[in-house]
Design a protein around this motif. Structure first.
Motif, short mmCIF file in Angstrom:
data_model
loop_
_atom_site.label_atom_id
_atom_site.label_comp_id
_atom_site.label_asym_id
_atom_site.label_seq_id
_atom_site.Cartn_x
_atom_site.Cartn_y
_atom_site.Cartn_z
N GLN A 1 29.92 36.43 46.77
CA GLN A 1 29.38 37.15 46.57
C GLN A 1 29.83 38.20 47.58
O GLN A 1 31.17 39.28 47.53
N SER A 2 30.90 38.16 48.98
CA SER A 2 31.81 39.61 49.34
C SER A 2 33.46 38.78 49.11
O SER A 2 33.58 39.78 49.55
N ARG B 1 23.58 33.44 53.63
CA ARG B 1 23.77 32.64 52.34
C ARG B 1 24.13 31.88 53.03
O ARG B 1 24.35 31.05 51.85
#
Length: 105
Positions: free
Chosen positions: A49-50, A103
């Motif tokens: 995601q990042s 996460r």
């Protein structure tokens, strides 16, 4: 990087724990690893995601030479240069690293 400099870098999160590992240091917040210091360079944790944010900012992913000389990419990225001069910018990146740590399984 000494303890005071590391604590200042991560002050937006609150207290961090610093542990020796891999010939460097592991940086933890609330029991989750969110950064490594390797060869004097601070690297922040990222995930699927990042990681695009780090890549878009011109950061490079950390890799080490694995067996047979093949690079092994790790989920840690360099910090954008602008963040070192701007505490608000650094806060944004260390929060991203902590979110990736949360996460992680």
């Amino acid at each position: 990087m000494d303890r005071d400099a590391i604590e200042e870098m991560f002050q937006a999160l609150g207290p961090v724990t610093i542990k020796r590992m891999f010939g460097g240091k592991g940086i933890y917040h609330q029991g989750r690893i969110l950064a490594l210091e390797v060869d004097g360079e601070m690297l922040l944790k990222a995930d699927a995601q990042s990681a695009p944010d780090f890549e878009d900012a011109g950061c490079r992913q950390w890799a080490y030479d694995g067996k047979q000389g093949k690079p092994v990419k790790m989920p840690y990225w360099s910090i954008p240069e602008a963040a070192f001069d701007d505490p608000d910018e650094m806060a944004l990146w260390v929060r991203r690293a902590y979110e990736a740590a949360l996460r992680a399984k």
